[in-house]
Design a protein around this motif. Sequence first.
Motif, short mmCIF file in Angstrom:
data_model
loop_
_atom_site.label_atom_id
_atom_site.label_comp_id
_atom_site.label_asym_id
_atom_site.label_seq_id
_atom_site.Cartn_x
_atom_site.Cartn_y
_atom_site.Cartn_z
N SER A 28 57.94 30.91 17.38
CA SER A 28 57.10 30.74 18.57
C SER A 28 56.81 32.04 19.31
O SER A 28 56.18 32.02 20.36
N LYS A 29 57.25 33.17 18.78
CA LYS A 29 57.09 34.43 19.48
C LYS A 29 55.92 35.23 18.92
O LYS A 29 55.76 35.30 17.70
N LYS A 30 55.14 35.80 19.83
CA LYS A 30 53.99 36.59 19.43
C LYS A 30 54.04 37.94 20.15
O LYS A 30 54.47 38.03 21.31
N ARG A 31 53.58 38.97 19.46
CA ARG A 31 53.62 40.33 20.03
C ARG A 31 52.21 40.87 20.26
O ARG A 31 51.26 40.45 19.59
N GLY A 32 52.12 41.79 21.22
CA GLY A 32 50.85 42.43 21.50
C GLY A 32 51.07 43.77 22.18
O GLY A 32 52.16 44.07 22.66
N GLY A 57 45.60 37.15 20.50
CA GLY A 57 46.22 35.90 20.07
C GLY A 57 46.29 35.69 18.58
O GLY A 57 46.81 34.67 18.14
N ARG A 58 45.82 36.64 17.78
CA ARG A 58 45.74 36.43 16.33
C ARG A 58 46.78 37.22 15.56
O ARG A 58 46.67 37.36 14.34
N GLY A 59 47.76 37.75 16.23
CA GLY A 59 48.81 38.46 15.52
C GLY A 59 49.80 37.50 14.88
O GLY A 59 49.77 36.29 15.13
N LYS A 70 54.00 30.38 34.63
CA LYS A 70 52.59 30.80 34.66
C LYS A 70 52.06 30.97 33.24
O LYS A 70 50.90 30.63 32.95
N VAL A 71 52.89 31.51 32.36
CA VAL A 71 52.48 31.67 30.97
C VAL A 71 52.25 30.32 30.32
O VAL A 71 51.23 30.09 29.64
N LEU A 72 53.18 29.39 30.54
CA LEU A 72 53.03 28.06 29.95
C LEU A 72 51.81 27.35 30.49
O LEU A 72 51.09 26.66 29.75
N ALA A 73 51.53 27.50 31.78
CA ALA A 73 50.35 26.87 32.37
C ALA A 73 49.08 27.45 31.75
O ALA A 73 48.12 26.72 31.44
N ALA A 74 49.05 28.76 31.55
CA ALA A 74 47.88 29.39 30.95
C ALA A 74 47.67 28.92 29.51
O ALA A 74 46.53 28.83 29.03
N LEU A 75 48.78 28.60 28.84
CA LEU A 75 48.69 28.11 27.46
C LEU A 75 48.42 26.61 27.40
O LEU A 75 48.34 26.04 26.31
N ASP A 111 57.29 34.41 24.17
CA ASP A 111 57.73 33.17 23.53
C ASP A 111 56.82 32.06 24.02
O ASP A 111 56.89 31.66 25.19
N THR A 112 55.96 31.56 23.16
CA THR A 112 54.99 30.54 23.57
C THR A 112 55.63 29.17 23.77
O THR A 112 54.99 28.26 24.29
#
Length: 786
Positions: free
Chosen positions: A466-470, A458-460, A778-783, A652-653
């Motif tokens: 709003s987009k993060k990569r991993g 989560g620190r990238g 599911k992603v939004l719920a986890a966030l 995309d968070t």
Amino acid sequence: MKKPYTPRVARKHIGGYRPRIDAKEKAGGKATYADDLATKLRIPNLLYAKVLRSPHAHARIKDMDISRAEKLPGVRGILTYRDPEVASLRPTSAGWTDGVDTVSYDRMMWRRFRDRRVLGDYAVWVGDELGAVVAAESEEIAEEALRLIKVDWEVLPFVLDPYEAMKPGAPVLHPEIAPDNVMPEDDVGGPAVFVDKGDVDRGLREAEVVIEGTSTHHNATQNSLDNWCCVVEWRDDRLTVWSNSYETDQSRMHMSQMLDLPLHKVRVVSPYVGGQFGRGDTGDQPFFLFTALLAKKTGRPVKFKHTRRESFHDGRQAAIYTARVGARKDGTITAMSFKSIGNAGAHADHTMFALKFAPKELNEVALAHIPNVRFESYGVYTNKLPACMMRGVGNSQLNLILGHMVDLLAEKLGMDPIDIAIKNFGHQWETLPDKSLMAVLGEGAARIGWNEKRHPPGRGPNFEGSKKRGVGFSFHPGWHAEWQEERRGEVQVSITLNPDCTVTLDAPTVETGTGSNTCNVLGCAEALGFLGVQPDDIHWLAVVDTDVSGKDCVQTDSSVAFLQSEVMAVAAKEIRQKLLEKLAPSFRLAPADLEVEDGRVFPRASPAKGLRVKDLLMQGDLAPVTVKLSRPPLAQRTGVPFIATFAEVEVDTRTGLTQVVRLVVVNDCGTVMYASGAEAQQIGGQVIGVGETLTEEIIYDRATGIPLNFNWIDYKIPTIADMPDIDPVLMEVWRGGGEYGACGIGEGTVTCTPRAILNAVHNAIGVRLNEIPLKPEKVLAALGKV
């Protein structure tokens, strides 16, 4: 590919890049499939069959009136559950075998789970085939006749969730087999706790670190382009079946046993098959039987084929895994405990294969150096689509939890998960670290840019606000090496060397699009290299016909690519000896005094005095040289190589949408038999892997149990526009037994992708999601955003 692989041993034909042997035939529309054979043009008196399907998730037929259907013009015959030839059929399963071997009724794999009645009166899922089947002059007439059949249904309570199905008072699907819906212990899978090595409880108690995790894999389906199809014809008392079953010998055995016919009275013919992805492993389908009975009743050939909607017929076993892992602080794993609850759906078929067979093999070839290991599994009946076979059977579900636990343990200990994997996993015939696993993970990490792109979860950096990569990866043992195919029994090939030095090759296997036929031709050319034979000189017999073909080598376990070539290597030595014996009189020498190379035969003492083999044979009696060889797979225990998938994702968070940016798919093959085909398997497998992870899902109406998206619009298979950049990587590090020492790759290319993507998502957003498909909500719920 970013760059071609480097072969360990340079060979003339094996391992190269080239078009498939059937490429022009298929591209030009000349390849023959079952549906091509089943037309009025070819069979003028052909009838078409349609079967009644249950509109209810759980129901029984109380009464049925077929009188209106019988009077419909064009209807030529109707069979119902009341007819004696139907009612007398024994209870059965659609999975007598997984395709590896041919078995009789009494030797079927899952004898405890004969939960299917052919055209019975009892339905356990929406779409169940039961009650009545109609033969008519057209499909449209047959469908209209079904609508005219009046059925009085007793609608029964249903259950879709395995945990609900296990509760007291839940609707019971098969009371004679599983009165509590939980499948009993069986002869093949064994007890619920089927691996119990060491002392797991003590290992967990004494561990310096203990982690716990869960994962949920869903009931995806195979989505084969070539829907199930067969044509059945009787001539006197002999039955002929043309079909797209890729198990010709097993299909013959199935029909022989169920219809009480001697084997020589049943002929099964299978041409090309347009993809199957595990569907054909449940090849003992009831529709073969009721189509045969209908053809006998009408005295005419009858065709049965699934529509696209009806092809949503079975799929992958949905499995919920929980796991506990104990380790020392240096990352050494001391104990692993896995428990799975499998949603079998309406029929058992190969559910226990996925839940027990695959984990047993994993324990042997990957967990051998972990002292304490336990696996515990339960298959549970529900009123969903039957869970049968799908590419990566059992391994995809298991890898979802295995890769999670490795990543979770690494995070807990502040280590790189690659180091955790290399430190702990390998087969029992090699010491750690496993050379194959080290090479596979090292190459995958370099290709994806692991050291540069991996960051604390989560620190990238953010992209476009709003987009993060991993990045993430998962690994698994390969599937299958030759020694793991002992159950097949003898593998047969027949090589005929014609007088002009062309070759007719009978390496019986139904080609499903994998390219194994090309592997066979390349293997044959390689083995006959002493004759200068080229792949274009070889005619591979494309149709498997139980009347004339040898024993078929079913394209399951991804091993046909090398199994028949291993036999050819031995057969070629016999051809060489026969050839020298045949040509020796021309030189007035003993066969031992002759040599043959590059298509020339010559005295060992005078190599310059040689003659072309072709010229000598054409001047002789013109009799071909034929060798038919039957040999079991080598039993030498060599372990297996490893495979891995590395993924880079962008999440995309704001919307929850996950996009796979790049995949690196690494396979240690032992020996690459056919590079173009192998890379095609690596790339094509990602359509299943990405689809199961992100978009594919069968949706049910919870109020009625009706599946809502049995179509390719609402059941979302990835298109080419949805697929990421894929880098297929072939390696040759491990080596098995035999001439080539290869291992299959097609089955395993889908296995690691879901977990690699989920681990990459965790690296991107710092939140773990362990249930697929990974929908945006599911992603939004986890966030915490919904």
